[in-house]
Scaffold this motif. Structure first.
Motif, PDB file in Angstrom:
ATOM      1  N   PHE A   1       0.723  -1.560  -0.348  1.00  0.00           N
ATOM      2  CA  PHE A   1      -0.261   0.299   0.104  1.00  0.00           C
ATOM      3  C   PHE A   1       0.396   1.529   0.080  1.00  0.00           C
ATOM      4  CE2 PHE A   1      -2.691  -3.358   1.845  1.00  0.00           C
ATOM      5  CZ  PHE A   1      -3.615  -3.169   0.749  1.00  0.00           C
ATOM      6  N   SER A   2       1.499   1.090  -0.063  1.00  0.00           N
ATOM      7  CA  SER A   2       2.911   1.810  -0.620  1.00  0.00           C
ATOM      8  C   SER A   2       2.475   3.737  -1.321  1.00  0.00           C
ATOM      9  CB  SER A   2       4.740   2.017  -0.878  1.00  0.00           C
ATOM     10  OG  SER A   2       5.087   0.308   0.120  1.00  0.00           O
ATOM     11  N   ARG A   3       1.747   3.008  -2.897  1.00  0.00           N
ATOM     12  CA  ARG A   3       1.122   4.382  -3.197  1.00  0.00           C
ATOM     13  C   ARG A   3       0.621   5.235  -2.999  1.00  0.00           C
ATOM     14  NH1 ARG A   3       4.099   3.423  -7.924  1.00  0.00           N
ATOM     15  NH2 ARG A   3       2.853   5.175  -8.905  1.00  0.00           N
ATOM     16  N   THR A   4      -0.912   3.966  -1.943  1.00  0.00           N
ATOM     17  CA  THR A   4      -1.900   4.569  -1.449  1.00  0.00           C
ATOM     18  C   THR A   4      -1.527   5.949   0.063  1.00  0.00           C
ATOM     19  OG1 THR A   4      -3.396   2.695  -2.168  1.00  0.00           O
ATOM     20  CG2 THR A   4      -3.798   4.544   0.148  1.00  0.00           C
ATOM     21  N   GLU A   5      -0.096   5.448   0.091  1.00  0.00           N
ATOM     22  CA  GLU A   5       0.163   5.822   1.669  1.00  0.00           C
ATOM     23  C   GLU A   5       0.577   7.383   0.779  1.00  0.00           C
ATOM     24  OE1 GLU A   5       3.464   4.901   5.373  1.00  0.00           O
ATOM     25  OE2 GLU A   5       2.847   3.938   3.826  1.00  0.00           O
ATOM     26  N   ILE A   6       1.338   7.487   0.244  1.00  0.00           N
ATOM     27  CA  ILE A   6       1.940   8.839  -0.452  1.00  0.00           C
ATOM     28  C   ILE A   6       1.253   9.591  -0.566  1.00  0.00           C
ATOM     29  CG2 ILE A   6       2.845   9.835  -2.632  1.00  0.00           C
ATOM     30  CD1 ILE A   6       4.750   7.279  -3.466  1.00  0.00           C
ATOM     31  N   LEU A   7      -0.033   9.540  -0.620  1.00  0.00           N
ATOM     32  CA  LEU A   7      -1.381  10.359  -0.861  1.00  0.00           C
ATOM     33  C   LEU A   7      -2.059  10.626   0.427  1.00  0.00           C
ATOM     34  CD1 LEU A   7      -3.358   8.414  -4.073  1.00  0.00           C
ATOM     35  CD2 LEU A   7      -2.607  10.732  -4.305  1.00  0.00           C
ATOM     36  N   ILE A   8      -2.468   9.385   0.888  1.00  0.00           N
ATOM     37  CA  ILE A   8      -3.226   9.554   2.673  1.00  0.00           C
ATOM     38  C   ILE A   8      -2.025   9.591   3.489  1.00  0.00           C
ATOM     39  CG2 ILE A   8      -5.091   8.997   0.985  1.00  0.00           C
ATOM     40  CD1 ILE A   8      -4.712   6.400   3.420  1.00  0.00           C
ATOM     41  N   GLY A   9      -0.479   9.317   3.914  1.00  0.00           N
ATOM     42  CA  GLY A   9      -0.430   9.230   4.392  1.00  0.00           C
ATOM     43  C   GLY A   9       0.116   7.918   5.809  1.00  0.00           C
ATOM     44  N   SER A  10       0.758   7.605   6.863  1.00  0.00           N
ATOM     45  CA  SER A  10       1.038   6.452   7.048  1.00  0.00           C
ATOM     46  C   SER A  10      -0.665   6.961   8.023  1.00  0.00           C
ATOM     47  CB  SER A  10       1.474   6.435   8.012  1.00  0.00           C
ATOM     48  OG  SER A  10       2.229   7.548   9.095  1.00  0.00           O
ATOM     49  N   GLU A  11      -1.078   7.859   8.498  1.00  0.00           N
ATOM     50  CA  GLU A  11      -2.401   7.541   9.335  1.00  0.00           C
ATOM     51  C   GLU A  11      -3.702   7.685   8.906  1.00  0.00           C
ATOM     52  OE1 GLU A  11      -2.118   7.743  12.965  1.00  0.00           O
ATOM     53  OE2 GLU A  11      -0.252   7.574  13.379  1.00  0.00           O
ATOM     54  N   GLY A  12      -3.927   7.769   7.819  1.00  0.00           N
ATOM     55  CA  GLY A  12      -4.151   7.780   6.860  1.00  0.00           C
ATOM     56  C   GLY A  12      -4.610   6.583   7.003  1.00  0.00           C
ATOM     57  N   LEU A  13      -3.832   5.700   5.994  1.00  0.00           N
ATOM     58  CA  LEU A  13      -4.112   3.893   5.844  1.00  0.00           C
ATOM     59  C   LEU A  13      -4.169   2.915   6.736  1.00  0.00           C
ATOM     60  CD1 LEU A  13      -2.809   3.086   3.487  1.00  0.00           C
ATOM     61  CD2 LEU A  13      -0.156   2.402   4.322  1.00  0.00           C
ATOM     62  N   LYS A  14      -3.674   3.647   8.476  1.00  0.00           N
ATOM     63  CA  LYS A  14      -4.011   3.295   9.643  1.00  0.00           C
ATOM     64  C   LYS A  14      -5.062   3.718   9.932  1.00  0.00           C
ATOM     65  CE  LYS A  14       0.307   3.933  12.052  1.00  0.00           C
ATOM     66  NZ  LYS A  14       0.807   5.083  12.679  1.00  0.00           N
TER      67      LYS A  14
END
Length: 242
Positions: free
Chosen positions: A4-17
């Motif tokens: 999910f690295s490419r998603t994390e670029i968009l929404i950040g680590s907190e968003g991914l959590k």
């Protein structure tokens, strides 16, 4: 790097959590619901509840993700669950192969979803689901008619009180008014008037096909992807990520 690295670029680590901790239920796993499920899984939603009692048929192959020559006859929910586990082995996937009706709606919500995508195409069951979620303050988005259309660019997201053109949306709106619900229902609907039910040669459709809507994947999938996008954004907005 991770899946999910490419998603994390968009929404950040907190968003991914936030997404990893979220549970989304999808009702209806056809041409709209199955692309929505895949998008949610590939975006990193950590728990998915897949609700559909139906099995894959040959006529599903033109538009539904679980539909392949090898899966005809299998439960759509089980086929999609296997696919999601290939996308994200850490995801929790719950399958519910029971048909929602006005009489049993409450039973489905024992799973306590954070968000719901409604892709049901039967009017009375759709109304039952929307009414229950509205009254219980469960966040959701409901997808209206995607059949008999050819233009995927005509979909909009709006409150149901501001919808137009779509025959299914009109019927849903009228039914909800009888329940005392006039607004506050977020929907995906098409501004494209339904295509006339006729063959490509202008010949009338055979009687056995007149009750079936025509459908193509680039339209139905677009509606499902829009719904998935709204679900993700709403989950993030709730946690003040966006």
């Amino acid at each position: 790097m991770h899946r999910f690295s490419r998603t994390e670029i968009l929404i950040g680590s907190e968003g991914l959590k936030v997404l990893h901790r979220s549970r989304v239920m999808v009702f209806g796993l056809g041409g709209v619901g199955s692309p929505a499920v895949e998008a949610l899984a590939r975006t990193g939603v950590g728990s998915l509840v897949l609700v559909d009692f139906d099995r894959v048929s040959l006529t599903n192959i033109n538009r539904q993700l679980p539909a392949l020559e090898s899966t005809v006859g299998l439960l759509k929910a089980e086929v999609l669950a296997k696919r999601i586990r290939e996308i994200n082995p850490e995801a929790e996937v719950i399958t519910v192969t029971e048909k929602l009706t006005p009489e049993n709606t409450e039973r489905f919500f024992r799973y306590n979803p954070d968000y719901v995508v409604d892709a049901i195409d039967t009017l009375k069951n759709k109304i039952a689901l929307i009414t229950y979620m509205y009254r219980k303050y469960i966040p959701f988005i409901s997808v209206m008619g995607a059949g008999n259309r050819l233009d995927p660019t005509r979909f909009k997201v709006a409150d149901i009180s501001r919808t137009h053109t779509c025959p299914l949306t009109r019927r849903v709106r009228q039914a909800l008014k009888k329940e005392g619900i006039y607004q506050g229902v977020k929907v995906v609907f098409s501004e494209e008037p339904p295509v006339l039910e006729r063959g490509t040669s202008d010949e009338p459709l055979p009687a056995e096909k007149k009750h079936l809507p025509g459908s193509v994947m680039f339209v139905t999938a677009t509606a499902g992807l829009i719904a998935a996008g709204e679900a993700v954004r709403d989950l993030l907005l709730r946690h003040k990520i966006l």
